[in-house]
Design a protein around this motif. Structure first.
Motif, PDB file in Angstrom:
ATOM      1  N   ALA A 148       0.825  -1.207   0.000  1.00 15.52           N
ATOM      2  CA  ALA A 148       0.000   0.000   0.000  1.00 15.52           C
ATOM      3  C   ALA A 148       0.857   1.254   0.000  1.00 15.52           C
ATOM      4  CB  ALA A 148      -0.925  -0.002   1.214  1.00 15.52           C
ATOM      5  N   ASN A 149       0.322   2.309  -0.604  1.00 18.63           N
ATOM      6  CA  ASN A 149       0.973   3.618  -0.578  1.00 18.63           C
ATOM      7  C   ASN A 149      -0.005   4.666  -0.075  1.00 18.63           C
ATOM      8  OD1 ASN A 149      -0.636   4.526  -2.877  1.00 18.63           O
ATOM      9  ND2 ASN A 149       0.693   3.234  -4.137  1.00 18.63           N
ATOM     10  N   ILE A 150       0.442   5.893  -0.005  1.00 17.69           N
ATOM     11  CA  ILE A 150      -0.389   6.966   0.553  1.00 17.69           C
ATOM     12  C   ILE A 150      -1.712   7.109  -0.202  1.00 17.69           C
ATOM     13  CG2 ILE A 150      -0.510   9.457   0.947  1.00 17.69           C
ATOM     14  CD1 ILE A 150       2.499   9.448   1.395  1.00 17.69           C
ATOM     15  N   ALA A 151      -1.666   6.889  -1.509  1.00 18.29           N
ATOM     16  CA  ALA A 151      -2.867   7.057  -2.323  1.00 18.29           C
ATOM     17  C   ALA A 151      -3.940   6.014  -2.014  1.00 18.29           C
ATOM     18  CB  ALA A 151      -2.497   6.994  -3.800  1.00 18.29           C
ATOM     19  N   ASP A 152      -3.576   4.953  -1.288  1.00 17.25           N
ATOM     20  CA  ASP A 152      -4.533   3.881  -0.968  1.00 17.25           C
ATOM     21  C   ASP A 152      -5.307   4.132   0.321  1.00 17.25           C
ATOM     22  OD1 ASP A 152      -4.029   1.987  -3.122  1.00 17.25           O
ATOM     23  OD2 ASP A 152      -2.053   1.718  -2.220  1.00 17.25           O
ATOM     24  N   LEU A 153      -5.001   5.206   1.027  1.00 22.15           N
ATOM     25  CA  LEU A 153      -5.623   5.430   2.335  1.00 22.15           C
ATOM     26  C   LEU A 153      -7.142   5.488   2.255  1.00 22.15           C
ATOM     27  CD1 LEU A 153      -5.345   5.906   5.344  1.00 22.15           C
ATOM     28  CD2 LEU A 153      -5.038   8.350   4.876  1.00 22.15           C
ATOM     29  N   ASP A 154      -7.674   6.200   1.267  1.00 21.88           N
ATOM     30  CA  ASP A 154      -9.130   6.309   1.146  1.00 21.88           C
ATOM     31  C   ASP A 154      -9.780   4.947   0.928  1.00 21.88           C
ATOM     32  OD1 ASP A 154      -9.066   9.022   1.546  1.00 21.88           O
ATOM     33  OD2 ASP A 154      -9.218   9.554  -0.584  1.00 21.88           O
ATOM     34  N   MET A 155      -9.145   4.101   0.119  1.00 17.28           N
ATOM     35  CA  MET A 155      -9.693   2.771  -0.125  1.00 17.28           C
ATOM     36  C   MET A 155      -9.611   1.914   1.131  1.00 17.28           C
ATOM     37  SD  MET A 155     -11.162   0.403  -1.773  1.00 17.28           S
ATOM     38  CE  MET A 155     -11.328   0.971  -3.477  1.00 17.28           C
ATOM     39  N   ARG A 156      -8.532   2.046   1.886  1.00 16.36           N
ATOM     40  CA  ARG A 156      -8.411   1.297   3.137  1.00 16.36           C
ATOM     41  C   ARG A 156      -9.540   1.669   4.096  1.00 16.36           C
ATOM     42  NH1 ARG A 156      -2.330   2.595   4.772  1.00 16.36           N
ATOM     43  NH2 ARG A 156      -3.118   1.836   6.791  1.00 16.36           N
ATOM     44  N   ILE A 157      -9.823   2.952   4.180  1.00 14.31           N
ATOM     45  CA  ILE A 157     -10.909   3.422   5.047  1.00 14.31           C
ATOM     46  C   ILE A 157     -12.256   2.912   4.523  1.00 14.31           C
ATOM     47  CG2 ILE A 157     -12.158   5.484   5.810  1.00 14.31           C
ATOM     48  CD1 ILE A 157      -9.426   6.935   5.817  1.00 14.31           C
ATOM     49  N   ARG A 158     -12.433   2.961   3.212  1.00 13.96           N
ATOM     50  CA  ARG A 158     -13.683   2.463   2.613  1.00 13.96           C
ATOM     51  C   ARG A 158     -13.886   0.981   2.918  1.00 13.96           C
ATOM     52  NH1 ARG A 158     -14.822   1.789  -3.895  1.00 13.96           N
ATOM     53  NH2 ARG A 158     -16.774   0.572  -3.662  1.00 13.96           N
ATOM     54  N   LEU A 159     -12.814   0.202   2.837  1.00 12.54           N
ATOM     55  CA  LEU A 159     -12.909  -1.229   3.128  1.00 12.54           C
ATOM     56  C   LEU A 159     -13.297  -1.465   4.584  1.00 12.54           C
ATOM     57  CD1 LEU A 159      -9.851  -2.377   1.040  1.00 12.54           C
ATOM     58  CD2 LEU A 159     -12.121  -3.425   0.894  1.00 12.54           C
ATOM     59  N   ASP A 160     -12.738  -0.683   5.506  1.00 10.25           N
ATOM     60  CA  ASP A 160     -13.111  -0.813   6.916  1.00 10.25           C
ATOM     61  C   ASP A 160     -14.602  -0.542   7.106  1.00 10.25           C
ATOM     62  OD1 ASP A 160     -10.560  -1.444   7.733  1.00 10.25           O
ATOM     63  OD2 ASP A 160     -10.016   0.603   8.270  1.00 10.25           O
ATOM     64  N   ILE A 161     -15.099   0.471   6.410  1.00 13.08           N
ATOM     65  CA  ILE A 161     -16.500   0.863   6.552  1.00 13.08           C
ATOM     66  C   ILE A 161     -17.426  -0.184   5.937  1.00 13.08           C
ATOM     67  CG2 ILE A 161     -18.225   2.579   5.879  1.00 13.08           C
ATOM     68  CD1 ILE A 161     -15.935   4.668   5.917  1.00 13.08           C
ATOM     69  N   GLU A 162     -17.137  -0.588   4.689  1.00 11.87           N
ATOM     70  CA  GLU A 162     -18.056  -1.468   3.963  1.00 11.87           C
ATOM     71  C   GLU A 162     -17.927  -2.938   4.349  1.00 11.87           C
ATOM     72  OE1 GLU A 162     -18.177  -0.883  -0.247  1.00 11.87           O
ATOM     73  OE2 GLU A 162     -18.112   1.305  -0.104  1.00 11.87           O
ATOM     74  N   ALA A 163     -16.702  -3.385   4.627  1.00 10.47           N
ATOM     75  CA  ALA A 163     -16.512  -4.802   4.934  1.00 10.47           C
ATOM     76  C   ALA A 163     -16.686  -5.114   6.413  1.00 10.47           C
ATOM     77  CB  ALA A 163     -15.125  -5.252   4.467  1.00 10.47           C
ATOM     78  N   PHE A 164     -16.321  -4.162   7.281  1.00  8.90           N
ATOM     79  CA  PHE A 164     -16.384  -4.417   8.722  1.00  8.90           C
ATOM     80  C   PHE A 164     -17.464  -3.620   9.443  1.00  8.90           C
ATOM     81  CE2 PHE A 164     -11.629  -5.228   8.102  1.00  8.90           C
ATOM     82  CZ  PHE A 164     -11.808  -6.598   8.024  1.00  8.90           C
ATOM     83  N   GLY A 165     -18.095  -2.663   8.748  1.00 10.65           N
ATOM     84  CA  GLY A 165     -19.128  -1.861   9.386  1.00 10.65           C
ATOM     85  C   GLY A 165     -18.590  -0.874  10.406  1.00 10.65           C
ATOM     86  N   ILE A 166     -17.348  -0.437  10.227  1.00 12.51           N
ATOM     87  CA  ILE A 166     -16.716   0.505  11.155  1.00 12.51           C
ATOM     88  C   ILE A 166     -17.123   1.930  10.797  1.00 12.51           C
ATOM     89  CG2 ILE A 166     -14.488   1.392  11.980  1.00 12.51           C
ATOM     90  CD1 ILE A 166     -13.278  -1.316  11.373  1.00 12.51           C
ATOM     91  N   LEU A 167     -17.320   2.773  11.809  1.00 12.77           N
ATOM     92  CA  LEU A 167     -17.626   4.181  11.571  1.00 12.77           C
ATOM     93  C   LEU A 167     -16.454   4.853  10.873  1.00 12.77           C
ATOM     94  CD1 LEU A 167     -19.194   5.161  15.022  1.00 12.77           C
ATOM     95  CD2 LEU A 167     -20.407   4.726  12.878  1.00 12.77           C
ATOM     96  N   ALA A 168     -16.744   5.861  10.042  1.00  9.99           N
ATOM     97  CA  ALA A 168     -15.706   6.525   9.250  1.00  9.99           C
ATOM     98  C   ALA A 168     -14.596   7.095  10.122  1.00  9.99           C
ATOM     99  CB  ALA A 168     -16.337   7.623   8.395  1.00  9.99           C
ATOM    100  N   GLU A 169     -14.971   7.776  11.209  1.00  8.84           N
ATOM    101  CA  GLU A 169     -13.958   8.389  12.073  1.00  8.84           C
ATOM    102  C   GLU A 169     -13.079   7.337  12.744  1.00  8.84           C
ATOM    103  OE1 GLU A 169     -15.658  10.005  15.928  1.00  8.84           O
ATOM    104  OE2 GLU A 169     -17.526   9.628  14.839  1.00  8.84           O
ATOM    105  N   ASP A 170     -13.673   6.182  13.081  1.00 11.50           N
ATOM    106  CA  ASP A 170     -12.908   5.092  13.691  1.00 11.50           C
ATOM    107  C   ASP A 170     -11.974   4.454  12.671  1.00 11.50           C
ATOM    108  OD1 ASP A 170     -14.342   5.685  15.916  1.00 11.50           O
ATOM    109  OD2 ASP A 170     -15.512   3.847  15.955  1.00 11.50           O
ATOM    110  N   ALA A 171     -12.456   4.339  11.436  1.00  8.51           N
ATOM    111  CA  ALA A 171     -11.627   3.758  10.379  1.00  8.51           C
ATOM    112  C   ALA A 171     -10.407   4.636  10.114  1.00  8.51           C
ATOM    113  CB  ALA A 171     -12.452   3.593   9.104  1.00  8.51           C
TER     114      ALA A 171
END
Length: 272
Positions: free
Chosen positions: A145-168
């Motif tokens: 992963a690189n810096i440009a992947d951060l948004d996708m990492r957060i999206r995966l936490d939200i959509e796959a794990f149901g984590i709140l955006a701020e927590d992700a």
């Protein structure tokens, strides 16, 4: 920041409790060793000996709690006293959700949590891979992963794990500060569809945060990725472990079919 003696005392009490109860406690040692202050840790000493300890572990708006009491000092109200002190801090910090964790095999812990009014939420399993033949996996690309992947990492936490955006966001930032971690992104036909994190320490490779976008689940991508990562880490000389959360033990079948076996389980309880 916790003092060296406090860390030693916590470790010694943990070992005593684990041996006595035949369990494994999850005290989040990475966080204990890197506390910015001691506001989330509560101690009860008698004659300079640590009798009881309770730790709060913040993850964004969520806080996890784990405590322990010296075996011959139980049923004297020590845990409840520390728990009340911890709840005062929880209210001051305005956490939105509270999770209490306890070893799944601890009957005593379950009775205590029931008295507190906590309700079962889910289980977390620590698994170890037992060597077996794995097929060659292809049809995807694993890249660091690189810096440009951060948004996708957060999206995966939200959509796959149901984590709140701020927590992700907080979780991914904390992961990046741990230099023992390697975060891999999973690409299929040029599109990023998942991530998997590997942490290497003391001859062990631990797999965390393995997730695939819901729109790409059920296509066999997860199995192939897991097989590849396990083979690579094992070939590099590491014993391979993973940690997975589930409300349903049947969800473990994917991991078990690849060769993973449950070695420890933690139950998490919701507390209002």
């Amino acid at each position: 920041m916790l003092k060296p003696k406090q860390l030693i005392d916590i470790e010694q009490l943990q070992q005593e409790c684990e041996v006595y109860d035949h369990i494994q406690l999850k005290l989040n040692w990475d966080m204990l060793k890197n506390r910015a202050s001691d506001q989330f840790d509560f101690f009860h000493y008698e004659n300079d000996k640590l009798v009881a300890f309770l730790g709060l572990y913040p993850f964004g708006s969520k806080v996890e709690i784990c405590g322990m009491v010296k075996p011959n000092e139980r049923r004297k109200g020590h845990f409840y006293t520390l728990f009340q002190r911890g709840m005062t801090t929880v209210k001051q910090e305005n956490f939105k959700s509270i999770l209490l964790n306890a070893p799944a095999s601890s009957v005593e812990a379950k009775l205590l949590l029931a008295k507190l009014g906590a309700t079962y939420g889910f289980s977390e399993y620590q698994m170890r891979w037992k060597e077996k033949h794995l097929e060659e996996a292809n049809g995807f690309t694993l890249r660091q992963a690189n810096i440009a992947d951060l948004d996708m990492r957060i999206r995966l936490d939200i959509e796959a794990f149901g984590i709140l955006a701020e927590d992700a966001e907080e979780s991914e930032s904390r992961i990046d500060r741990d230099t023992d971690n390697t975060m891999f992104m999973i690409d299929v036909l040029g599109e990023t569809v998942g991530k998997i994190r590997v942490k290497r320490e003391n001859g062990e490779a631990w797999i965390y945060g393995f997730s695939i976008l819901p729109t790409h689940q059920g296509k066999g991508i997860g199995r192939k990725v897991l097989q590849k990562v396990v083979k690579e880490q094992s070939k590099s000389g590491y014993s391979v472990h993973l940690e997975v959360e589930t409300k349903n033990a049947h969800a473990l079948r994917l991991y078990e079919s690849i060769g993973f076996q449950v070695i420890h389980a933690q139950d998490y309880y919701n507390y209002n």
